[in-house]
Scaffold this active site. Sequence first.
Site, PDB file in Angstrom:
ATOM      1  CD  GLU A  83      -2.910  -1.057  -0.218  1.00 31.18           C
ATOM      2  OE1 GLU A  83      -3.122   0.033  -0.723  1.00 31.18           O
ATOM      3  OE2 GLU A  83      -3.375  -2.235  -0.574  1.00 31.18           O
ATOM      4  CG  HIS A  86      -0.983   0.929  -4.761  1.00 28.33           C
ATOM      5  ND1 HIS A  86      -1.315   0.943  -5.906  1.00 28.33           N
ATOM      6  CD2 HIS A  86      -1.234  -0.096  -4.057  1.00 28.33           C
ATOM      7  CE1 HIS A  86      -1.837  -0.119  -6.111  1.00 28.33           C
ATOM      8  NE2 HIS A  86      -1.764  -0.956  -5.217  1.00 28.33           N
TER       9      HIS A  86
END
Length: 116
Positions: A83, A86
Amino acid sequence: MQIGVPVRLIYIEFEGATHAIRNPEYEFQSDSKFKLWDDCFSFPDLLVYLERSEKIQVRYEDQEGAVRRVEATGALSELLQHEIDHLDGILAIDRALDRNSLCTRDEYIRRYGARG
Ligand SMILES: [Zn+2]
């Protein structure tokens, strides 16, 4: 995910709870790595063989703005690194180890059985 405010924010679901993690920064990433087949909602039919640090420590702010730290290994470590990537515009496919590191989900299931 792109949002129009200067906050780096991820939501993770882990062990049945949702956690808001604002402005995460690595304080530690172990040199020791593990390899795994990773997947992503951005390309659900593809798995990518890549490397992640075994152990990380991340500093972040919770929803009230309080500074918190989490030390993670295993599944949580893998999830946080995915994450945070990202947020930095890095996708799992950018971390593919070599030309044999991409696999369709159908092929993966044929090779290894269903995942998780
Ligand atoms: Zn993803």
